[in-house]
Design an enzyme around this catalytic site. Structure first.
Site, PDB file in Angstrom:
ATOM      1  N   ARG A   8       2.085   4.226   5.728  1.00  0.00           N
ATOM      2  CA  ARG A   8       1.771   4.551   4.333  1.00  0.00           C
ATOM      3  C   ARG A   8       0.587   3.779   3.781  1.00  0.00           C
ATOM      4  NH1 ARG A   8       7.498   3.862   2.225  1.00  0.00           N
ATOM      5  NH2 ARG A   8       8.175   3.680   4.386  1.00  0.00           N
ATOM      6  N   GLU A  46      14.691  -6.327   9.578  1.00  0.00           N
ATOM      7  CA  GLU A  46      16.068  -6.663   9.213  1.00  0.00           C
ATOM      8  C   GLU A  46      16.987  -6.551  10.428  1.00  0.00           C
ATOM      9  OE1 GLU A  46      16.165  -4.303   5.535  1.00  0.00           O
ATOM     10  OE2 GLU A  46      17.675  -5.773   4.881  1.00  0.00           O
TER      11      GLU A  46
HETATM   12  C1  PRP Z   1       7.732   0.279   5.121  1.00  0.00           C
HETATM   13  C2  PRP Z   1       6.622   0.099   4.111  1.00  0.00           C
HETATM   14  C3  PRP Z   1       5.967  -1.173   4.570  1.00  0.00           C
HETATM   15  C4  PRP Z   1       7.123  -1.969   5.137  1.00  0.00           C
HETATM   16  C5  PRP Z   1       7.567  -3.014   4.169  1.00  0.00           C
HETATM   17  O1  PRP Z   1       7.205   0.874   6.270  1.00  0.00           O
HETATM   18  O2  PRP Z   1       5.728   1.191   4.106  1.00  0.00           O
HETATM   19  O3  PRP Z   1       4.990  -0.953   5.578  1.00  0.00           O
HETATM   20  O4  PRP Z   1       8.195  -1.037   5.384  1.00  0.00           O
HETATM   21  O5  PRP Z   1       8.687  -3.728   4.656  1.00  0.00           O
HETATM   22  P1  PRP Z   1       8.671  -5.298   4.949  1.00  0.00           P
HETATM   23  O6  PRP Z   1       7.904  -5.949   3.853  1.00  0.00           O
HETATM   24  O7  PRP Z   1      10.133  -5.658   4.927  1.00  0.00           O
HETATM   25  O8  PRP Z   1       8.070  -5.513   6.298  1.00  0.00           O
HETATM   26  P2  PRP Z   1       8.092   1.344   7.509  1.00  0.00           P
HETATM   27  O9  PRP Z   1       8.265   0.202   8.471  1.00  0.00           O
HETATM   28  O10 PRP Z   1       9.338   1.986   6.986  1.00  0.00           O
HETATM   29  O11 PRP Z   1       7.146   2.381   8.266  1.00  0.00           O
HETATM   30  P3  PRP Z   1       6.470   3.764   7.805  1.00  0.00           P
HETATM   31  O12 PRP Z   1       5.359   3.418   6.843  1.00  0.00           O
HETATM   32  O13 PRP Z   1       5.923   4.300   9.072  1.00  0.00           O
HETATM   33  O14 PRP Z   1       7.513   4.622   7.158  1.00  0.00           O
HETATM   34  N1  HPA Z   2      10.720   2.177  -0.370  1.00  0.00           N
HETATM   35  C1  HPA Z   2       9.813   2.536   0.528  1.00  0.00           C
HETATM   36  N2  HPA Z   2       9.596   1.887   1.639  1.00  0.00           N
HETATM   37  C2  HPA Z   2      10.313   0.804   1.878  1.00  0.00           C
HETATM   38  C3  HPA Z   2      11.280   0.364   0.987  1.00  0.00           C
HETATM   39  C4  HPA Z   2      11.493   1.090  -0.205  1.00  0.00           C
HETATM   40  O1  HPA Z   2      12.310   0.777  -1.073  1.00  0.00           O
HETATM   41  N3  HPA Z   2      11.814  -0.758   1.508  1.00  0.00           N
HETATM   42  C5  HPA Z   2      11.190  -0.981   2.680  1.00  0.00           C
HETATM   43  N4  HPA Z   2      10.283  -0.047   2.905  1.00  0.00           N
END
Ligand code: PRP
Ligand code: HPA
Length: 178
Positions: free
Chosen positions: A65, A102
């Site tokens: 993202r 986590e």
């Molecule tokens: C989510 C979000 C951040 C990260 C934050 O991504 O977009 O990159 O988690 O979490 P943290 O601060 O605990 O590390 P995710 O790992 O779900 O991947 P995605 O963007 O591919 O959905």
């Molecule tokens: N929203 C979107 N992305 C995330 C979140 C949330 O609350 N927590 C960890 N990744």
């Protein structure tokens, strides 16, 4: 300024218990669907960067993202964008860093030629939760000898205390939630 932030905040919605019980998921898809609110979010990010950093060499965005906001900001600033990806997605020579989630572990990767030593880098993602992801991104940049100016996120989940994990690196967020 406050009105602009409120416009952005109105386009973030919450889904309780996604993707697992107890998690209140902050969903940015309404913001992406609303071109005017999306533009306002980018205006705020751009204004912040221009005010705080006279020179930025490159924006590094996080899989996946961070890729929604990073290239837009980089284009506005007239600078390049590089990808920090989950392991196994980038071709050619790469460097990687593993980090804890986590549950379990994950790995982030960057192409060896993505940034040069001494370059001033801004790291961007959509959201800061525990900080594990941005921490790993910072390790990658340090490995390359790049200078991290700041980590920039749209949303910070303050109760997870991600900023403490990232202690030595400045964090900037547009919106904060408990
Ligand atoms: C989510 C979000 C951040 C990260 C934050 O991504 O977009 O990159 O988690 O979490 P943290 O601060 O605990 O590390 P995710 O790992 O779900 O991947 P995605 O963007 O591919 O959905
Ligand atoms: N929203 C979107 N992305 C995330 C979140 C949330 O609350 N927590 C960890 N990744």
């Amino acid at each position: 300024e406050e009105q602009k932030l409120e416009r952005v905040r109105q386009q973030v919605r919450s889904f309780p218990d996604f993707p697992s019980p107890g998690i209140n998921f902050r969903d940015i898809t309404p913001l992406l669907k609303d071109p005017s609110a999306f533009c306002t979010a980018m205006d705020l990010m751009e204004a912040h960067v221009r005010k705080c950093f006279p020179r930025v060499d490159v924006i590094a965005g996080l899989d996946s993202r961070g890729f929604l906001f990073g290239p837009v900001l980089a284009q506005r600033l007239g600078i390049g964008f590089v990808l920090i990806r989950k392991k196994g997605k980038l071709p050619g020579p790469t460097e990687s860093v593993s980090y804890s989630l986590e549950y379990g572990k994950a790995e982030l990767e960057i192409q060896t030629d993505a940034v040069d030593a001494g370059q001033k880098v801004l790291i961007i993602d959509d959201l800061l939760a525990t900080g594990g992801t941005l921490w790993a991104a910072c390790q990658l940049m340090k490995k390359k000898g790049a200078e991290i100016l700041e980590c920039l996120v749209l949303i910070e989940l303050t109760s997870l205390r991600g900023t403490e994990k990232l202690k030595s690196v400045p964090i900037y967020s547009l919106l904060q939630y408990d």
